[in-house]
Motif scaffolding. Sequence first.
Motif, PDB file in Angstrom:
ATOM      1  N   VAL A 141      -9.174  56.744  16.015  1.00  0.00           N
ATOM      2  CA  VAL A 141     -10.401  57.726  15.431  1.00  0.00           C
ATOM      3  C   VAL A 141     -10.744  56.768  14.234  1.00  0.00           C
ATOM      4  N   VAL A 142     -12.532  57.548  14.351  1.00  0.00           N
ATOM      5  CA  VAL A 142     -13.724  56.386  13.982  1.00  0.00           C
ATOM      6  C   VAL A 142     -13.747  56.910  12.462  1.00  0.00           C
ATOM      7  N   SER A 143     -13.298  56.014  10.776  1.00  0.00           N
ATOM      8  CA  SER A 143     -13.477  55.302   9.874  1.00  0.00           C
ATOM      9  C   SER A 143     -14.508  56.422   9.775  1.00  0.00           C
ATOM     10  N   THR A 144     -14.900  57.784   8.590  1.00  0.00           N
ATOM     11  CA  THR A 144     -16.305  58.467   8.096  1.00  0.00           C
ATOM     12  C   THR A 144     -15.644  58.301   6.960  1.00  0.00           C
ATOM     13  N   PRO A 145     -16.904  58.878   6.214  1.00  0.00           N
ATOM     14  CA  PRO A 145     -16.803  59.194   4.619  1.00  0.00           C
ATOM     15  C   PRO A 145     -16.197  60.689   4.812  1.00  0.00           C
ATOM     16  N   GLN A 146     -15.574  61.091   6.215  1.00  0.00           N
ATOM     17  CA  GLN A 146     -14.649  62.868   5.910  1.00  0.00           C
ATOM     18  C   GLN A 146     -13.187  61.448   5.882  1.00  0.00           C
ATOM     19  N   ASN A 147     -12.943  60.918   5.974  1.00  0.00           N
ATOM     20  CA  ASN A 147     -10.941  61.101   6.663  1.00  0.00           C
ATOM     21  C   ASN A 147     -10.808  59.573   5.897  1.00  0.00           C
ATOM     22  N   GLU A 148     -12.100  59.392   4.729  1.00  0.00           N
ATOM     23  CA  GLU A 148     -11.813  57.861   4.301  1.00  0.00           C
ATOM     24  C   GLU A 148     -10.823  57.903   2.962  1.00  0.00           C
ATOM     25  N   LYS A 149     -10.254  59.134   2.730  1.00  0.00           N
ATOM     26  CA  LYS A 149      -9.516  58.989   1.776  1.00  0.00           C
ATOM     27  C   LYS A 149      -8.322  58.470   2.497  1.00  0.00           C
ATOM     28  N   SER A 150      -7.625  59.129   3.977  1.00  0.00           N
ATOM     29  CA  SER A 150      -6.771  58.851   4.275  1.00  0.00           C
ATOM     30  C   SER A 150      -6.573  57.694   4.846  1.00  0.00           C
ATOM     31  N   ALA A 151      -8.044  57.047   5.222  1.00  0.00           N
ATOM     32  CA  ALA A 151      -7.656  55.001   5.508  1.00  0.00           C
ATOM     33  C   ALA A 151      -7.343  54.926   4.728  1.00  0.00           C
ATOM     34  N   SER A 152      -7.899  54.979   3.110  1.00  0.00           N
ATOM     35  CA  SER A 152      -7.741  53.728   2.400  1.00  0.00           C
ATOM     36  C   SER A 152      -6.426  53.824   1.613  1.00  0.00           C
ATOM     37  N   SER A 153      -5.773  55.682   2.161  1.00  0.00           N
ATOM     38  CA  SER A 153      -3.628  55.193   2.024  1.00  0.00           C
ATOM     39  C   SER A 153      -3.320  54.496   3.014  1.00  0.00           C
ATOM     40  N   ALA A 154      -3.418  54.098   4.018  1.00  0.00           N
ATOM     41  CA  ALA A 154      -2.929  52.979   4.452  1.00  0.00           C
ATOM     42  C   ALA A 154      -2.133  51.503   3.350  1.00  0.00           C
ATOM     43  N   LYS A 155      -1.385  51.727   4.283  1.00  0.00           N
ATOM     44  CA  LYS A 155      -0.199  50.840   3.590  1.00  0.00           C
ATOM     45  C   LYS A 155      -0.390  49.438   4.292  1.00  0.00           C
ATOM     46  N   SER A 156      -0.030  47.947   4.020  1.00  0.00           N
ATOM     47  CA  SER A 156      -1.214  46.278   4.051  1.00  0.00           C
ATOM     48  C   SER A 156       0.604  45.666   3.772  1.00  0.00           C
ATOM     49  N   ILE A 157       1.639  45.399   5.264  1.00  0.00           N
ATOM     50  CA  ILE A 157       2.172  44.613   5.149  1.00  0.00           C
ATOM     51  C   ILE A 157       1.821  43.016   6.234  1.00  0.00           C
ATOM     52  N   VAL A 158       2.086  41.981   5.144  1.00  0.00           N
ATOM     53  CA  VAL A 158       1.720  41.024   6.263  1.00  0.00           C
ATOM     54  C   VAL A 158       3.560  39.947   6.018  1.00  0.00           C
TER      55      VAL A 158
END
Lengths: 247, 247
Positions: A141-158
């Motif tokens: 799913v392309v990251s767009t201004p419409q879904n940036e809130k969803s995209a920015s909530s992504a977890k990040s684990i390394v």
Amino acid sequence: MPTLLQRLVFQVGPVPNERAFVLSSVSTDGHYISLRPFVKPRNASEEAFPFEWVFAGTNQNVVVNQKSEAIVTQDFNNWFDSNVYLNLPNTHRGEINTTWENWESGCIAETGSVFPAGRELDGVPFFELWQPLDSTRDELVVSTPQNEKSASSAKSIVFKTTEGSGFDGLVVVTGRWAQGFLSKQNDGTINGMNFIRTLETGNSNVVQTLLQYGRDADKFPRKFDGIKLGDVVEANGLKWEVIESYL
Amino acid sequence: MPTLLQRLVFQVGPVPNERAFVLSSVSTDGHYISLRPFVKPRNASEEAFPFEWVFAGTNQNVVVNQKSEAIVTQDFNNWFDSNVYLNLPNTHRGEINTTWENWESGCIAETGSVFPAGRELDGVPFFELWQPLDSTRDELVVSTPQNEKSASSAKSIVFKTTEGSGFDGLVVVTGRWAQGFLSKQNDGTINGMNFIRTLETGNSNVVQTLLQYGRDADKFPRKFDGIKLGDVVEANGLKWEVIESYL
């Protein structure tokens, strides 16, 4: 915020193309892996090692400079590089200097040069185009201004292999997407390399394996819920330290 | 099966870029429209007419030939062309010959030449890269083998202005996405052109307007459920005939 980028175009020379399904994962803290499997391997050599290239590093392996609102430079001294691991002739060694320009469309154009014959000889310029994806989704799913809130909530684990294990390895989890490498120290053949790409699907967080390569691929961590910074997790005898965890 | 393509790259000359949010809609029967609005208009002229280009036609306006498994040629004699409508100098007239090559990644590379100074002078080669989307989704979701069943179930509806209305117009509905043009006959200025891009969101089939341009934009049809082939629908006094409907 972690980022997940899909490569759309690879160009060296006059003709652009894209033969690989490339995803680059970059964690919130800047640890990264770029996994570049061929879509359709064309010969025995590509069947045996079906990757254009794989490289990875921690945030100690890349220097990022914002040059202007739309332009960033990234200078890579990769921790892992499949070409270097295999000591392939006529491939680049050392720092790779790249420039990233945000297009108005939302894609990011990367340019740079590699020096397969050494720095003293002519470089080979390349162009790559990247599409930011919403890594919280289990499709592309392309990251767009419409879904940036969803995209920015992504977890990040390394996850990073621990010292003394005999392996180098890194797994970067961005949202639902995880990518990792695991290389046996002092091997230097395709038998020493392992790669994984997984995707959490549905609400039950089932981790689906999209790609798995190598005889030690069962030593990758594959559970990404409830992971805390500093945890050490074990996968079939191999210990991984959690060096980043934003849930 | 209808197709919805997003353009990723536009290249004329040595440097690729993408300043527009281009979607091309192609119905099951081959009627088409390509709407190319600028993401960020840069000057007064681009503000007044914020489109790189718009063109459209029925399946009578394009000849498609499959050359090999991965390569198709398409020769366009567009019904509507915003450059021709405005009679802009130094823009192409007549047939445009294009070649479309499927990349292994799933994108489609289009190449061709235009002849802004006429056929007798040198052509200007161009390159465009297209990403097929799943048009049944209300976001930009890449069409992949995993969701091709969903994508192939998309509805395909086409509306065309009726004779004697004083307008030329076509609306192509592919899945949830509709795009249309409506041009006043014998006008030839930006005041005579109208464009629309809409998206059905959610389960209730609410039609959201993503883009609307022109003083007659209230004359586009905007309801796409229960439409049958041969229906004539009226929108603020303008009659449109349904020339295709696969639900």
